[in-house]
Design a protein around this motif. Sequence first.
Motif, PDB file in Angstrom:
ATOM      1  N   TYR A   1       2.638  -2.652  -8.496  1.00  0.00           N
ATOM      2  CA  TYR A   1       1.999  -2.757  -7.183  1.00  0.00           C
ATOM      3  C   TYR A   1       0.495  -2.523  -7.213  1.00  0.00           C
ATOM      4  N   GLN A   2      -0.045  -1.987  -8.315  1.00  0.00           N
ATOM      5  CA  GLN A   2      -1.488  -1.828  -8.355  1.00  0.00           C
ATOM      6  C   GLN A   2      -2.184  -3.034  -9.001  1.00  0.00           C
TER       7      GLN A   2
ATOM      8  N   ALA B   1       0.822  -1.212   0.000  1.00  0.00           N
ATOM      9  CA  ALA B   1       0.000   0.000   0.000  1.00  0.00           C
ATOM     10  C   ALA B   1       0.855   1.261   0.000  1.00  0.00           C
ATOM     11  N   LEU B   2       1.842   1.311   0.887  1.00  0.00           N
ATOM     12  CA  LEU B   2       2.675   2.512   0.980  1.00  0.00           C
ATOM     13  C   LEU B   2       3.540   2.698  -0.262  1.00  0.00           C
ATOM     14  N   THR B   3       4.058   1.612  -0.814  1.00  0.00           N
ATOM     15  CA  THR B   3       4.855   1.727  -2.032  1.00  0.00           C
ATOM     16  C   THR B   3       4.019   2.268  -3.170  1.00  0.00           C
ATOM     17  N   LEU B   4       2.794   1.784  -3.292  1.00  0.00           N
ATOM     18  CA  LEU B   4       1.914   2.261  -4.358  1.00  0.00           C
ATOM     19  C   LEU B   4       1.586   3.737  -4.179  1.00  0.00           C
ATOM     20  N   VAL B   5       1.266   4.134  -2.948  1.00  0.00           N
ATOM     21  CA  VAL B   5       0.943   5.535  -2.681  1.00  0.00           C
ATOM     22  C   VAL B   5       2.144   6.442  -2.969  1.00  0.00           C
TER      23      VAL B   5
ATOM     24  N   PRO C   1      -8.740   4.384   2.686  1.00  0.00           N
ATOM     25  CA  PRO C   1      -8.579   4.285   1.229  1.00  0.00           C
ATOM     26  C   PRO C   1      -7.237   4.888   0.800  1.00  0.00           C
ATOM     27  N   LEU C   2      -6.591   4.264  -0.153  1.00  0.00           N
ATOM     28  CA  LEU C   2      -5.249   4.693  -0.527  1.00  0.00           C
ATOM     29  C   LEU C   2      -5.168   6.135  -1.032  1.00  0.00           C
TER      30      LEU C   2
END
Length: 359
Positions: A195-196, A126-130, A218-219
């Motif tokens: 990552y998504q 999640a954090l990598t994608l954000v 939510p991201l």
Amino acid sequence: TRHSPLAPRHSPLTHPNQAIITLSFVARQHRFESCPMSSQDVSLPTGQFKDRSTGLMIYGLLQIAMGFLSALMVPLVLVSLQLGPEASGGATAAQMIPAAGLYAFIAVVLIWLGVGSLLARRWARALTLVLAWMWLVMGVMVLVVFALIMPDLSKASTAQGEQVPAQMLPFIYAIVFATMGCMYILLPAIFVVFYQRSDVKATCEAKDPKERWTDRCPLPVLSLSLMLGFGASSVIWSAGYGFAVPFFGFILKGLPGALMFLGFGLVFGYLAWATYKLRISAWWVTLGACLFFGLSTVVSFSRLSPLDLYRAMDYPDDQLKMMQDMGLLDLNIPMLTAVYMVVVIAYLIWVRRYWVQTA
């Protein structure tokens, strides 16, 4: 016989009722898939996805390598400070030490996320994608600004006594632009694309079944919370520049500037927490803060020049001259701020639906 966590004990479609339940679940969740960064995207049934553990390991190792490269910048910055003004570009110790701290912080984050990706943790994905989305958007903005100042780079080289043949300039510009494009566009884009993916998300959920703190927000909202959190840390980074800040046509510095940044930090810190908690008041206060500070910046640079601010930030004269030759001091700050504020407000309006869904 023990079952693999990635293999189902029974196929989810072995019974007609189970197939109907699965299709019903997908239909109910389809309306949340409009955002590729959404944390509400559909979780594939166990066994219906490709195991992406190898990919998570590869990307995790890449993040760790990037973290070590960032960590190497810390001693380089400190050594350049010891070698004198020429090696550090005229920057002072008060300016270089926060820069070294920023490199160290980036290194810790990248290595931490890389290890989390190796372990297929939900929060790491999640954090990598954000952060990859934030990196990509900021990269586009950097390239736009670079394209605006590119014609002035040859003038800067000439002013410094470097005669570059005119026929070589397009080639040099292409190399520089391609390099920056790889750093600010291509590299974050490959993280976003990987990552998504739904099977990457499903792999992390299968290997890390416990709910994590990133699952509770939510991201797109988590991205906003992280941006606000970084804004709260501005009081730390501004210390190296004398706490100079433009405020409705004036430049505050010293104690008044420190108090202003402290107020920023407290407000933005609260907004980061309240945004993560999906407090509707946080959305309204964030919108008001964006309008307030955006208006302050437009008013300030309608009366002041960037040179006035950089002088208040104690930039050395030779560095100011180099920035002037590169055209960095001739940018239309009010116009760029207005465009930036339109983008930010549009994003705020777009993510508000997540507050409505949880109301």
